[in-house]
Scaffold this active site. Structure first.
Site, mmCIF file in Angstrom:
data_model
loop_
_atom_site.group_PDB
_atom_site.id
_atom_site.type_symbol
_atom_site.label_atom_id
_atom_site.label_comp_id
_atom_site.label_asym_id
_atom_site.label_seq_id
_atom_site.Cartn_x
_atom_site.Cartn_y
_atom_site.Cartn_z
ATOM 1 N N SER A 1 0.837 -1.202 0.000
ATOM 2 C CA SER A 1 0.000 0.000 0.000
ATOM 3 C C SER A 1 0.875 1.256 0.000
ATOM 4 O O SER A 1 1.698 1.423 -0.894
ATOM 5 C CB SER A 1 -0.966 -0.046 1.191
ATOM 6 N N GLU B 1 -8.895 -3.814 -5.568
ATOM 7 C CA GLU B 1 -8.192 -2.786 -4.801
ATOM 8 C C GLU B 1 -9.124 -1.673 -4.301
ATOM 9 O O GLU B 1 -8.893 -1.088 -3.241
ATOM 10 C CB GLU B 1 -7.092 -2.157 -5.660
ATOM 11 N N HIS C 1 -8.105 -4.831 -0.851
ATOM 12 C CA HIS C 1 -6.798 -4.267 -0.520
ATOM 13 C C HIS C 1 -6.301 -4.837 0.803
ATOM 14 O O HIS C 1 -6.982 -4.756 1.825
ATOM 15 C CB HIS C 1 -6.949 -2.745 -0.419
#
Length: 550
Positions: free
Chosen positions: A234, A360, A470
């Site tokens: 991330s 995502e 995510h």
């Protein structure tokens, strides 16, 4: 860092030029200082070692300063405090599935640290217990995520000892390193005042300083300073990408490879674009009338400053991934927009792996479920992400990502998980805009010039409303899981392949192959990186033309 009591001195019989075990307790000498760690199975852990001077007092909002040479005896058995966190004001839709809610709570707990302080620039080293100064083991240096707003190294769900233990089992032992870096306004303050002093992107400078520390000291733990792989997820993955493109692509010999989970070189405009947030912070702490507002920000109490930071938007706010506190073009660390630097060739010529999860954007689109019409979605992307883009181009974008729930994210779920009429569409665009398209752009620009690999994780697709969300791929590497072995082999040989069950080919523009992870009986295979080609290509074109908020 705590000095040991007199009783602790009996554990140290002599000065060690490298790590050693004395009476079952790991010791390591750095400069003239001795650090006492702990043993977890056959992994030595040295935790909470300062790698820079505390960024407090007049060092707040300054570049990190190297630590003074170590002296004395120190307790390195506990993690240092996390850097100051920005609190979240997330509002979760009432109709979200309980299983999805449980995942979100677990994810939040893994990145939001409770014990925090300005004095936070510490590093952790985990090594095989039998490693010595002559071992010269490869090193993986972890950079945590959290939207540049939260995060830390002490999360119990991300134990580096898992990586080291698995590397020992594979017969390819590695050293694991993790470190803190300043976050939110303390690490990514913007504005004219910041630009004038050359003090942008302090969090990225912290990371660079930590890597310099690794280069200087990791040999004492049994590591090879010339075999460092930087690795993150991330915001940590974006940081890895930004470390690759700064300094004209010159790594300074600090790392030789990179591994990125869900993040490529992107930024959030320029320091000037952050001026409104600087002004709001100054007003929030009562510094507006000061002749030197930056110095005034250094002098207010950290509690007062934290309250003001928490009053600014975060990634759980309506503007989502249009981050307030994030890397920006500063003329020093980032001399141009990140994707422009990639296009110019300002990229470290090292082997790299870059991958994403399939969905995502889902977790980041829960804050915009009030957008239920085509016009509302049009206005959101125009105003929030592409303020300089024409209305016609926004309309074209929405044509490429039509309002068809069967085409939205979570992908391949038909009409399921449609929390609102526009939720899956927004999730598809946001996920591709910030994660998928930048990854593909980086690979298309660089894979003909350097060795590159890519992956796609479709695991945990069964999580309702979120799918392969995510962060789910971290469960496949800190598990340990399939990706763990690939990481270790890549850090060791610069090639992820080995006895890993399937051959992972290089990524090329002509044959853009993805190692793809799945739920079920066939956990991994090779697929093509050609999905949503027109949509991602157009998002890249928009991002290059209008990088204001991305």
């Amino acid at each position: 860092m705590h000095k040991l009591s007199q009783a602790g001195l009996v554990l140290v019989c002599c000065n060690y030029a490298s790590a050693a075990i004395v009476n079952g307790i790991p010791n390591v000498q750095l400069d003239a200082g001795t650090f006492i760690g702990n043993l977890s199975g056959n992994v030595s852990q040295f935790l909470g070692i300062p790698f820079a001077q505390p960024p407090v007092g007049n060092l707040r909002f300054h570049l990190p300063k190297p630590n003074a040479p170590y002296t004395g005896i120190h307790d390195a058995t506990g993690y240092g405090l996390a850097c100051i966190q920005q609190s979240s004001n997330a509002t979760i839709p009432s109709n979200i599935d309980p299983i999805a809610l449980q995942f979100l709570e677990l994810s939040a707990s893994s990145i939001q640290a409770s014990d925090q302080s300005e004095d936070c620039l510490t590093i952790n080293v985990m090594a095989p217990a039998n490693a010595s100064g002559s071992s010269k083991l490869p090193v993986v240096a972890w950079i945590y995520g959290g939207g540049f707003e939260t995060g830390g190294t002490a999360s119990q769900t991300l134990g580096g000892s898992v990586i080291v233990q698995r590397s020992i089992e594979l017969g390819q032992p590695v050293i694991f390193v993790s470190f803190n870096y300043r976050l939110n306004a303390l690490g990514f303050l913007a504005g004219a005042e910041v630009a004038k002093k050359g003090l942008g992107n302090l969090g990225l400078h912290d990371q660079r300083q930590a890597l310099r520390w690794v280069h200087k000291y990791v040999h004492a733990f049994g590591g090879d300073p010339d075999k460092v792989t930087i690795w993150g997820q991330s915001a940590g993955s974006m940081s890895v990408g930004l470390q690759m493109i700064t300094n004209g692509g010159n790594t300074e010999g600090l790392f030789r490879a990179a591994f990125m989970h869900s993040g490529s070189p992107v930024g959030a405009g320029t320091l000037a674009d952050g001026q409104p947030y600087y002004d709001a912070l100054v007003a929030g702490v009562g510094c507006s009338r000061s002749n030197d507002t930056l110095q005034c920000l250094r002098e207010v109490s950290i509690d007062q400053l934290t309250v003001a930071i928490n009053n600014t938007p975060n990634m759980d706010s309506f503007q989502s991934l249009n981050l307030v506190w994030a890397p920006r073009v500063d003329g020093v660390f980032l001399k141009d927009y990140p994707q422009h630097l990639v296009k110019q060739g300002s990229v470290a010529n090292i082997p790299f792996i870059s991958g994403d999860v399939d969905d995502e954007g889902t977790a980041f689109s829960l804050t915009s479920v009030n957008l239920t019409t085509n016009q509302a979605v049009h206005d959101y992307f125009h105003e929030n992400y592409f303020p300089k883009t024409s209305t016609q181009d926004i309309e074209k974008l929405l044509q490429l990502y039509p309002n068809d729930t069967s085409l939205g994210s979570p992908f391949d779920t038909g009409t399921a998980s449609a929390l609102t009429p526009q939720y899956k569409r927004i999730a598809a665009i946001q996920g591709d805009l910030v994660f998928q398209a930048p990854r593909r752009f980086l690979l298309q620009q660089r894979s003909s010039r350097q060795k590159a690999y890519s992956f796609l994780s479709k695991t945990f697709k069964y999580i309702p409303d979120l799918g392969s969300a995510h962060g789910t791929d971290l469960l496949d590497i800190y598990g340990p899981g399939i990706l763990t072995d690939y990481l270790i082999r890549f850090a060791t040989t610069l090639d992820p392949n080995g006895d890993t069950g399937i051959f992972w080919p290089h990524y090329t523009v002509e044959t853009p192959k993805l190692l793809t992870l799945w739920d079920g009986a066939t956990p991994v295979n090779i697929t093509n990186d050609t999905y949503r080609a027109k949509g991602m290509q157009f998002l890249t074109e928009l991002s290059l033309a209008d990088p204001t908020n991305i």
